[in-house]
Design a protein around this motif. Sequence first.
Motif, PDB file in Angstrom:
ATOM      1  N   ARG A  35       0.857  -1.205   0.000  1.00 42.70           N
ATOM      2  CA  ARG A  35       0.000   0.000   0.000  1.00 42.70           C
ATOM      3  C   ARG A  35       0.887   1.246   0.000  1.00 42.70           C
ATOM      4  O   ARG A  35       1.898   1.282   0.698  1.00 42.70           O
ATOM      5  CB  ARG A  35      -0.906  -0.015   1.246  1.00 42.70           C
ATOM      6  N   TYR A  47       5.128   0.986   8.679  1.00 43.60           N
ATOM      7  CA  TYR A  47       5.237  -0.188   7.808  1.00 43.60           C
ATOM      8  C   TYR A  47       6.587  -0.105   7.123  1.00 43.60           C
ATOM      9  O   TYR A  47       7.200   0.970   7.082  1.00 43.60           O
ATOM     10  CB  TYR A  47       4.188  -0.133   6.675  1.00 43.60           C
ATOM     11  N   TYR A  75      -0.136  -7.344   2.416  1.00 43.94           N
ATOM     12  CA  TYR A  75       0.452  -7.070   3.734  1.00 43.94           C
ATOM     13  C   TYR A  75       1.079  -8.365   4.236  1.00 43.94           C
ATOM     14  O   TYR A  75       0.548  -9.450   3.982  1.00 43.94           O
ATOM     15  CB  TYR A  75      -0.621  -6.668   4.752  1.00 43.94           C
TER      16      TYR A  75
HETATM   17  P1  5GP Z   1      -4.131  -0.159   6.790  1.00 46.68           P
HETATM   18  O1  5GP Z   1      -4.002  -0.062   5.312  1.00 46.68           O
HETATM   19  O2  5GP Z   1      -5.331   0.589   7.311  1.00 46.68           O
HETATM   20  O3  5GP Z   1      -2.858   0.216   7.523  1.00 46.68           O
HETATM   21  O4  5GP Z   1      -4.377  -1.694   7.131  1.00 46.68           O
HETATM   22  C1  5GP Z   1      -5.402  -2.396   6.506  1.00 46.68           C
HETATM   23  C2  5GP Z   1      -5.613  -3.740   7.175  1.00 46.68           C
HETATM   24  O5  5GP Z   1      -4.442  -4.561   7.000  1.00 46.68           O
HETATM   25  C3  5GP Z   1      -5.835  -3.646   8.682  1.00 46.68           C
HETATM   26  O6  5GP Z   1      -6.915  -4.526   8.996  1.00 46.68           O
HETATM   27  C4  5GP Z   1      -4.541  -4.157   9.265  1.00 46.68           C
HETATM   28  O7  5GP Z   1      -4.754  -4.768  10.525  1.00 46.68           O
HETATM   29  C5  5GP Z   1      -4.128  -5.179   8.232  1.00 46.68           C
HETATM   30  N1  5GP Z   1      -2.698  -5.504   8.274  1.00 46.68           N
HETATM   31  C6  5GP Z   1      -1.647  -4.676   8.520  1.00 46.68           C
HETATM   32  N2  5GP Z   1      -0.488  -5.344   8.473  1.00 46.68           N
HETATM   33  C7  5GP Z   1      -0.800  -6.617   8.190  1.00 46.68           C
HETATM   34  C8  5GP Z   1      -0.038  -7.832   8.028  1.00 46.68           C
HETATM   35  O8  5GP Z   1       1.181  -7.866   8.128  1.00 46.68           O
HETATM   36  N3  5GP Z   1      -0.719  -8.950   7.735  1.00 46.68           N
HETATM   37  C9  5GP Z   1      -2.084  -8.992   7.635  1.00 46.68           C
HETATM   38  N4  5GP Z   1      -2.656 -10.167   7.390  1.00 46.68           N
HETATM   39  N5  5GP Z   1      -2.840  -7.893   7.785  1.00 46.68           N
HETATM   40  C10 5GP Z   1      -2.211  -6.725   8.056  1.00 46.68           C
END
Ligand code: 5GP
Length: 178
Positions: A35, A47, A75
């Motif tokens: 992202r 991140y 992710y």
């Molecule tokens: P955001 O884009 O809002 O930072 O995260 C979107 C979603 O991805 C959130 O539900 C977050 O918890 C999830 N997420 C973030 N890092 C990881 C990861 O390393 N692995 C997985 N499976 N989900 C993640």
Amino acid sequence: MFVISGPSGAGKGTVIQELLRRRPEIALSISVTTRPARPQERNGVHYTFVSESEFKGMRDRGELLESARVHGNFYGTPRPPVEAALASGRDVICELDIQGAESVKRSKPEAILIFIEPPSMDDLHRRLRNRGTESPNDMSTRIDAAYAEIKRKEVYDHIVINDRLEDAVGDLVRILDS
Ligand code: 5GP
């Protein structure tokens, strides 16, 4: 190992930051993602931002403990830092979506899964709007995902309602200490 999940806008990030301030000995896993970074986000802090080919390389070499596609982006949780922290006796927190939570539970059944829930869907809408980091299209994807995630919250060992930050952090500290 503690996995924390919850809908986008439930305030997970703030709750986790406050928890780490109170318990600095806990290690926080920094995920890799394809992202694009939001304006306030720093590479290696919020991140590690990677290209899709870098991500796939890491995944194919087995360097990710788990990985998932969420809201159209990839992710993943880098394995070596998590294993090193656990081996040195530290607790580790990972913030993952539900796919990640389920996959960690399969590979590490002793992991504790915690779901952070907003006090209401109105509140979630408001927080997402106030954050102002998502396009209207992304916001509606995230709201739809929130409904889906809340329906499946029984996968988790604990549910924490993030109404007042102090109370939510207090609940988390009690879960970790127990
Ligand atoms: P955001 O884009 O809002 O930072 O995260 C979107 C979603 O991805 C959130 O539900 C977050 O918890 C999830 N997420 C973030 N890092 C990881 C990861 O390393 N692995 C997985 N499976 N989900 C993640």
